[in-house]
Design a protein around this motif. Structure first.
Motif, PDB file in Angstrom:
ATOM      1  N   THR A   1       0.815  -1.228   0.000  1.00 32.92           N
ATOM      2  CA  THR A   1       0.000   0.000   0.000  1.00 32.92           C
ATOM      3  C   THR A   1       0.838   1.263   0.000  1.00 32.92           C
ATOM      4  O   THR A   1       0.311   2.356   0.181  1.00 32.92           O
TER       5      THR A   1
ATOM      6  N   GLU B   1      -5.374  -5.633  17.304  1.00 34.08           N
ATOM      7  CA  GLU B   1      -6.408  -5.581  16.270  1.00 34.08           C
ATOM      8  C   GLU B   1      -7.647  -6.350  16.695  1.00 34.08           C
ATOM      9  O   GLU B   1      -8.784  -5.893  16.497  1.00 34.08           O
TER      10      GLU B   1
ATOM     11  N   ASP C   1      -2.919 -13.779   7.383  1.00 36.85           N
ATOM     12  CA  ASP C   1      -3.296 -13.325   6.051  1.00 36.85           C
ATOM     13  C   ASP C   1      -4.441 -14.129   5.453  1.00 36.85           C
ATOM     14  O   ASP C   1      -5.275 -13.573   4.739  1.00 36.85           O
TER      15      ASP C   1
ATOM     16  N   HIS D   1     -12.361 -12.316   9.496  1.00 34.83           N
ATOM     17  CA  HIS D   1     -12.234 -10.862   9.633  1.00 34.83           C
ATOM     18  C   HIS D   1     -13.550 -10.186   9.247  1.00 34.83           C
ATOM     19  O   HIS D   1     -14.365 -10.720   8.478  1.00 34.83           O
TER      20      HIS D   1
ATOM     21  N   LYS E   1     -11.877  -6.418   6.951  1.00 39.45           N
ATOM     22  CA  LYS E   1     -10.421  -6.576   6.967  1.00 39.45           C
ATOM     23  C   LYS E   1      -9.815  -6.538   8.363  1.00 39.45           C
ATOM     24  O   LYS E   1      -8.593  -6.572   8.515  1.00 39.45           O
ATOM     25  N   ARG E   2     -10.639  -6.488   9.389  1.00 34.89           N
ATOM     26  CA  ARG E   2     -10.122  -6.511  10.759  1.00 34.89           C
ATOM     27  C   ARG E   2     -10.366  -7.899  11.355  1.00 34.89           C
ATOM     28  O   ARG E   2     -11.507  -8.355  11.445  1.00 34.89           O
ATOM     29  N   ARG E   3      -9.275  -8.544  11.790  1.00 36.85           N
ATOM     30  CA  ARG E   3      -9.386  -9.917  12.297  1.00 36.85           C
ATOM     31  C   ARG E   3     -10.154  -9.952  13.604  1.00 36.85           C
ATOM     32  O   ARG E   3     -10.075  -9.019  14.417  1.00 36.85           O
TER      33      ARG E   3
ATOM     34  N   LYS F   1      -9.133 -16.544  -1.490  1.00 35.88           N
ATOM     35  CA  LYS F   1      -8.189 -17.063  -0.499  1.00 35.88           C
ATOM     36  C   LYS F   1      -7.031 -17.806  -1.158  1.00 35.88           C
ATOM     37  O   LYS F   1      -5.918 -17.818  -0.648  1.00 35.88           O
TER      38      LYS F   1
END
Length: 979
Positions: A85, A232, A298, A303, A306-308, A438
């Motif tokens: 990113t 997280e 990953d 999630h 995108k947050r586990r 995945k």
């Protein structure tokens, strides 16, 4: 060195480099200044390195300029993977990738000079920094830096708190793993106004860069990553010593959160969540190395946006709960399953880890289909592929019934276009349906050797020719009857048919196939069959091996051993294997075969026992390592229960799969960490001792797996199609070697049949209770789950003692911790050894100061003769009711060697083989090692195949022309085996 390089600067600077994609990146200089990142400067720097080694005129050569552009592109792609990113890059980040690119591309003289130059400059800077600090009394740490929070505010950076985190991460890992260099490296990457998220990345990257110096830094990296994951998931910073309490406190809430987001099955509420939370073992997070934890983060953790929402131990418990849903005492069983998973004694396959406990729990690994010879059936099969692939299933398709190119079509009075155009559609479907993002969709097409399209099938993976008749993304495999191998050995002719003319051949094997095939050949003489082709069998065999060597496909698999040794001949035929060649189950129009996989970590099943006096294996005066049979039995019993549970819990995307799985209930228990066991047992892979350990360990695994299935049958009932199976007749896999021998000529089958366990007792147990599962054992590649638990994959030899592994999570330095421990004990582990291992692709052979016995023990895959892999696989195969994913490695291989190895595989009774891995001749030569030392039996060792009979020598005598063609990258992140 820079003065030496400067004359070439103008010439190098004229090379172009596209900067558009790099506007989001910055470069932090050693002074602390942050400047724009300019990709073109990488090309200039490498050009100077070439000039320093090869002279000022080198960059005017077109070939060098092309090399520099390609190298720059390689470096840029690696940097993008490092920080996808954007963000701040260090000069060291860039230099590391330049060094790696030079080595991988074969420019080892330039790379070596570049490494030595960097080391010299680093020492100069360290000396100057020490003098400056002594002169001024200043400390870099005294500079106050600020961190930018997500809301834009700036707060002081607490370096002391960061230092405490690093020190905690280094704790207990030995004197060689120190926090100071990690902190120093991290501080150099930080700058005033750095984003809060970048601080954690700086610590992690600083630890990662030191993994090659000591494997302990891989655990440091994992612990630092765990800090970030905890924050997280739990929304707060939780020190390692408080995580046990946090696990207990947060577990129930996270389950509810997953259910609310429709990520978890609402049935999980029915468990005793406080009881399960109480048994979570936070200390087991310390087992992870960096590759393992990053892979879980990953690709496996659930999630939301995108947050586990799960930590490692919660992840393992979630998987265990999903597998225990149908148990009578679901809480006790969930705890039992959790203990097995979280201890790394056993690991379920990737689909099970992905989906267990979710609303649509597709937990099975493999699906095998047989494609009919009609348009509706063909496109129905392609639709089934898409549905099965969507939920992470790997596919094996049998295409041998589909009529060949030029065959008559009765409905239209036209001619068929053959198999290949449909395979192009299959290829594109696999690309389009990528298992939810995945991992890539993956399929393997199988074709029998008598099919008239076989020659074009062999060329599907070529990079030349009509691209409309190429399949660059799917796998292919030959399904070879024994009669073809016999014709090859006899240098006889072979006839190719369209299956529309000889439909009976598809369902026949052994002597029945031989008779029908010869009858079909007779019909070509009378004119009854007009559409055929007759070619020398040896020519077709040469083309098979040549394409395998050139493109990596099609794989070599054997139809008759798969069928004659199948426990289920009474209910169908094995028409193909699966994506990874370890599954051998029946398929038909009504049944899509399904298999559920999981693997025992064999390295966790060794035990130190007291030795008898004079025991040759004694590791010290009174003890030696051996298999812990009691623990292995417990593990197999629980693992088989978990695998059997999958069948009833599983989500089936197509009804044929549900029907087949319920009727036959096959599972595939495998192993991983075989190479790790050999290190601990002090057995080189290329040794008779390693072959014997392969035999004895697989005998034990299979014995306990079959016993566990019989115990489940006593508890839950036999599988539906049990009666009439070989199990019901008292024939176990070892006994089926006789069925295969009955169809082979003298000298065509040579398999060791020794045994050590009480198989008669097991036969009696099965006679009483039957079997719960039609098939029980299969050795899968375990490429990803072995990364998770930190052992070498499956039955593989070590690929490299120091290497960079690429997968969908990025690039990871992997170092052999067993070797480093040995070298430290001998006083040989230092920076020069690290550099030598890099230079020689992780191989010890050319490093003079390493003793020969250590070189033998730590020989890598390309240094182990492939015949040793075949011999060990043969010893395993006699016990296994399915098959094994067997990769073969050839260093600069010749056609003669290739021919001999695959014929040996047939003689030794193997059912299947998997990838052929080679390296190019240039890679073999650059190390200045005599190439004969690579893929050669180590000094003092004698392969089990050395004493071949006269008949076997004759089998191995015919050879292909020598060739040196590179075709397959072992760490290709697009390769399913590397996932």
């Amino acid at each position: 060195m820079s003065a030496t390089l400067s004359p070439a600067a103008d010439a190098v600077a004229t090379l172009s480099c596209e900067p558009a994609a790099w506007l989001a990146y910055r470069l932090k200089r050693r002074s602390g200044d942050v400047v724009a990142f300019e990709p073109a400067k990488i090309t200039v720097a490498m050009g100077k390195a070439f000039v320093a080694v090869k002279g000022a005129g080198v960059v005017t050569a077109a070939s060098t300029r092309d090399d520099l552009e390609a190298l720059t592109d390689t470096v840029l792609r690696a940097l993008q993977r490092l920080k996808p990113t954007g963000g701040s890059l260090l000069i060291e980040d860039v230099q590391d990738q330049v060094e790696l690119a030079l080595m991988r591309s074969g420019h080892h003289d330039v790379a070596r000079a570049y490494v030595l130059y960097r080391e010299a400059r680093a020492q100069e800077r360290a000396t100057l920094a020490t003098l400056e600090a002594a002169r001024t009394g200043a400390s870099a740490a005294a500079t106050t830096l600020r961190v930018r929070r997500p809301d834009g505010s700036l707060v002081p950076l607490d370096l002391a708190a960061l230092a405490q985190r690093v020190a905690a991460a280094c704790g207990g890992l030995g004197a060689d793993v120190q926090p100071a260099p990690v902190m120093q490296e991290a501080e150099r990457t930080l700058y005033d106004g750095v984003a809060e998220a970048e601080v954690d990345k700086a610590l992690l990257l600083a630890a990662r860069t030191r993994i090659e110096l000591d494997p302990g830094y891989s655990q440091v990296s994992a612990r630092l990553l765990l800090d970030s994951v905890a924050r997280e998931v739990w929304g707060e910073t939780v020190p390692a010593h408080d995580r046990q309490s946090a696990y207990t406190t947060h577990f129930a809430a996270l389950i509810e959160r997953g259910i609310a987001a429709d990520l978890l099955n609402a049935e999980l509420r029915g468990f005793d969540l406080p009881r399960l939370a109480a048994v979570l073992r936070a200390e087991r997070d310390e087992q992870f190395d960096y590759l393992g934890l990053q892979t879980l983060y990953d690709r496996y953790f659930l999630h939301i946006a995108k947050r586990r929402i799960e930590m490692p131990q919660q992840f393992f418990m979630r998987v265990a709960m999903g597998l225990a849903l149908r148990e009578d005492d679901r809480n006790a069983r969930a705890i039992e399953f959790y203990e097995l998973l979280s201890s790394f004694d056993f690991m379920s396959s990737t689909p099970t880890l992905f989906n267990s406990g979710t609303p649509r729990s597709q937990l099975s690994s493999c699906y095998l289909t047989s494609v009919p010879d009609d348009l509706g059936g063909i496109y129905g099969a392609i639709r089934d592929n898409a549905l099965l692939s969507k939920f992470a299933g790997g596919l094996g398709n049998d295409w041998s019934r589909v009529r060949a190119l030029g065959a008559h079509i009765h409905g239209t009075n036209g001619e068929s276009q053959g198999v290949v155009p449909f395979l192009k559609v299959v290829n594109d479907t696999a690309v389009a349906v990528n298992q939810g993002g995945k991992r890539k969709g993956a399929v393997c097409a199988y074709l029998e050797t008598w099919h008239l399209d076989i020659e074009e099938f062999l060329e599907l993976r070529k990079n030349t020719g009509d691209d409309r008749r190429r399949t660059h993304d799917m796998n292919t495999a030959n399904w070879i009857p024994d009669l073809f191998m016999r014709r090859v050995l006899a240098k006889a002719e072979w006839t190719l048919f369209s299956p529309s003319d000889v439909p009976e051949l598809h369902d026949l094997y052994g002597n029945a196939f031989n008779a029908a095939y010869e009858a079909a050949e007779a019909r070509t003489q009378t004119g009854e069959i007009a559409h055929f082709k007759r070619i020398p069998a040896q020519d077709l065999w040469r083309k098979m091996l040549s394409m395998l060597f050139e493109t990596g496909h099609p794989w070599i698999t054997f139809k008759d051993p798969c069928n004659l040794r199948s426990p289920q001949p009474h209910v169908g035929v094995v028409h193909s294997s699966n994506l990874c060649t370890e599954i051998t189950l029946n398929t038909s129009d009504d049944e899509i075969a399904v298999c559920n996989l999981g693997s025992i970590n064999l390295a966790r099943h060794l035990v130190l026992v007291e030795s008898a006096q004079g025991d040759s294996q004694a590791a010290d005066a009174g003890a030696f390592l051996t298999l812990d049979l009691a623990k292995l039995q417990r593990t197999a019993r629980t693992a088989m229960r978990m695998l059997d549970n999958v069948i009833d819990i599983n989500y089936y995307a197509v009804p044929q799969a549900a029907a087949s799985n319920a009727r036959h209930r096959p599972v595939g228990l495998g192993i991983m960490g075989f190479q790790d066991c050999l290190y601990q047992l002090r057995l080189p892979y290329a040794s008779a001792g390693a072959v014997e350990f392969a035999d004895r360990s697989m005998e034990a695994v299979c014995y306990f797996a079959y016993a566990a299935s019989s115990e489940l049958a006593a508890e839950r009932g036999r599988y539906e199609s049990y009666e009439g199976s070989l199990w019901s007749m008292g024939q176990l896999p070892l006994d089926t070697l006789g069925r295969l021998a009955d169809t082979r000529l003298p000298g065509e089958l040579d398999v060791d049949r020794s045994q050590t366990l009480d198989w008669d007792a097991l036969r009696a147990q099965i006679a009483r209770h039957g079997m719960r599962n039609s098939n029980c054992v299969a050795i899968a590649p375990t490429a990803t789950i072995s990364n998770i638990v930190g052992v070498d994959a499956s039955i593989e030899p070590c690929f490299g003692n120091l290497s960079v592994k690429s997968n969908l999570s990025g690039e990871f330095t992997v170092i052999n911790q067993h070797l480093v421990r040995e070298l430290k004990g001998l006083g040989l582990w230092d920076a020069v050894m690290v550099m030598d291992l890099k230079h020689y692709d992780g191989q010890l052979g050319a490093i003079a100061r390493v003793p020969d016995w250590l070189k033998q023990l730590y020989a890598t895959a390309f240094e182990v003769g492939p015949e040793w892999l075949v011999e060990a696989a043969s010893r395993r195969q006699k016990w296994i009711d399915q098959a094994q994913s067997l990769n073969l490695y050839l260093q600069g291989a010749s056609g003669k060697q290739l021919d001999a190895v695959y014929k040996l595989a047939w003689v030794r009774g193997l059912k299947t083989t998997y990838y052929l891995r080679t390296t190019s001749a240039t890679q073999a030569e650059k190390s200045t090692v005599n190439r004969s030392s690579l893929n050669a039996v180590q000094s003092g060792a004698t392969p089990a195949s050395a004493g071949l009979s006269a008949a076997e020598q004759a089998i191995l005598a015919s050879a292909l022309p020598a060739s040196d063609v590179k075709f397959c990258a072992i760490d290709n992140p697009d390769c399913e085996a590397c996932q």
